[in-house]
Scaffold this motif. Structure first.
Motif, PDB file in Angstrom:
ATOM      1  N   ASP A  31       0.881  -1.105   0.024  1.00  0.00           N
ATOM      2  CA  ASP A  31       0.026  -0.030   0.088  1.00  0.00           C
ATOM      3  C   ASP A  31       0.909   1.394   0.017  1.00  0.00           C
ATOM      4  OD1 ASP A  31      -2.216  -1.418   0.018  1.00  0.00           O
ATOM      5  OD2 ASP A  31      -2.824  -0.998   1.782  1.00  0.00           O
ATOM      6  N   VAL A  50       0.840   3.609  -3.230  1.00  0.00           N
ATOM      7  CA  VAL A  50       0.137   5.117  -3.217  1.00  0.00           C
ATOM      8  C   VAL A  50       1.231   6.101  -3.224  1.00  0.00           C
ATOM      9  CG1 VAL A  50      -0.615   6.777  -1.331  1.00  0.00           C
ATOM     10  CG2 VAL A  50      -1.695   4.377  -1.455  1.00  0.00           C
ATOM     11  N   SER A  71      -8.836   5.815  -1.376  1.00  0.00           N
ATOM     12  CA  SER A  71      -8.248   5.440  -2.707  1.00  0.00           C
ATOM     13  C   SER A  71      -8.700   6.440  -3.764  1.00  0.00           C
ATOM     14  CB  SER A  71      -9.363   4.087  -3.147  1.00  0.00           C
ATOM     15  OG  SER A  71      -8.674   3.038  -2.221  1.00  0.00           O
ATOM     16  N   THR A 108      -6.468   9.723  -3.040  1.00  0.00           N
ATOM     17  CA  THR A 108      -5.283   9.449  -3.608  1.00  0.00           C
ATOM     18  C   THR A 108      -5.348   9.517  -5.155  1.00  0.00           C
ATOM     19  OG1 THR A 108      -4.722   7.988  -2.227  1.00  0.00           O
ATOM     20  CG2 THR A 108      -3.233   7.843  -4.157  1.00  0.00           C
ATOM     21  N   CYS A 165      -6.028   0.940 -12.348  1.00  0.00           N
ATOM     22  CA  CYS A 165      -6.371   1.144 -11.137  1.00  0.00           C
ATOM     23  C   CYS A 165      -8.194   1.455 -11.640  1.00  0.00           C
ATOM     24  CB  CYS A 165      -5.817   2.636 -10.804  1.00  0.00           C
ATOM     25  SG  CYS A 165      -6.740   2.961  -9.100  1.00  0.00           S
ATOM     26  N   TYR A 184     -11.548  -0.848 -10.291  1.00  0.00           N
ATOM     27  CA  TYR A 184     -12.851  -0.163  -9.517  1.00  0.00           C
ATOM     28  C   TYR A 184     -14.057  -0.155 -10.525  1.00  0.00           C
ATOM     29  CZ  TYR A 184      -9.600   0.037  -5.526  1.00  0.00           C
ATOM     30  OH  TYR A 184      -8.763  -0.176  -4.760  1.00  0.00           O
TER      31      TYR A 184
END
Length: 312
Positions: free
Chosen positions: A103, A107, A201, A204, A253, A257
């Motif tokens: 993580d 990030v 999330s 970021t 990414c 999602y």
């Protein structure tokens, strides 16, 4: 991840149970991991030893390569060990550490890409002030801010995650300790944690994407004002490598999602995880070197020097 039962280990299911497929996956990941580490390490060495690669752009590239090595090393070696030995278990502490580092590195990478886009903005839109603005002290502060911001963003959900309880299931449907499958096997109320993960999330993603988009809007507007086609082509070529890497990073990414309710959600996530943890770190050195004359020249010079030293 708190545990009120006797569960002290998790079982990582990996990608497949097929022995033949496992051999192919092992060979593929071993090759990509070796190329990732070798390629990114080569970039770090070149930016350290070559005097022509001392600008802010290469300083950011050096840090990006370090991040890529760290990110892939936090995930792939453990999975390779699991495939080669058949031992799919991972201790509670090791799982928590892997989750923290993946993580943190992931990030930080987003914020570093945003910083690199700002560097390109200054180089093209304010070329006369580039050396003054992007001095070494400012660049180091930017890098420090990337790491600290990433740490502050992941700290709240990770702190909540350490309080999760696991009643009977210890099987994680993934090849690494990822937040989503861990939350699924917890018997605690995970609503707050899930909302916090989504919020962090999105924060970021949106923060860094806005920086990247704004930088490139200004860059494109400036380039279009250049009088000659040759100048425009040269300016675009200095940004092309960064644009490709940004597209791969943000694209993967978004892909994760956009289908949260699909039946094969975990299979999709595993596939994209392979892309981000193994393939992208391997491709990035090639993307930056094959499209950059200075890096290629620095590599050729280093090879020549090494050959001369070996002869002597």
């Amino acid at each position: 991840m708190r545990n009120h039962t006797s569960i002290t280990r998790f079982i990582l299911l990996g990608l497949t149970d097929d022995p033949q497929l496992q051999i192919l996956i092992f060979l593929f990941l071993l090759i990509t991991y070796t190329l990732s580490v070798t390629g990114n390490l080569a970039i770090i060495i070149l930016t350290l030893v070559d005097s022509h690669l001392k600008t802010a752009m290469y300083f950011f590239l050096q840090n990006f390569s370090f991040l890529e090595i760290s990110f892939t090393s936090a995930c792939i070696p453990r999975f390779l060990y699991s495939i080669s030995t058949g031992d799919r278990t991972i201790t509670y502490n090791a799982c928590a550490c892997q989750l923290f580092f993946t993580d943190l590195f992931g990030v930080t990478e987003f914020f570093l890409l945003a910083a690199m886009s700002y560097d390109r903005y200054v180089a093209i839109c304010k070329p006369l002030h580039y050396v003054t603005i992007m001095n070494h002290r400012f660049c180091r502060r930017l890098i420090f801010c990337c790491w600290m911001t990433a740490l502050l963003i992941i700290f709240p959900p990770l702190s909540l995650g350490l309080g999760l309880e696991f009643c009977d299931s210890n099987t994680i449907d993934h090849f690494l300790c990822d937040a989503n499958p861990i939350v699924k096997i917890s018997c605690s109320d995970t609503w707050l944690l899930e909302q916090m993960v989504i919020a962090c999330s999105v924060l970021t993603f949106i923060m860094t994407l806005i920086c990247v988009v704004l930088s490139y809007v200004c860059i494109i507007r400036t380039i279009l004002r250049f009088p000659s086609v040759q100048q425009r082509t040269k300016a675009f070529s200095t940004c092309s490598s960064h644009i490709i890497v940004v597209s791969i990073t943000y694209g993967s990414c978004i892909f994760i999602y956009t289908k949260p309710s699909a039946k094969d959600e975990m299979a999709i996530n595993k596939g994209v995880s392979i892309l981000t943890t193994s393939i992208s770190p391997m491709l990035n050195p090639f993307i930056y070197t094959l499209r950059n004359k200075q890096v290629k020249q620095a590599f050729n010079d280093l090879v020549k020097r090494m050959m001369l030293l070996s002869k002597n």
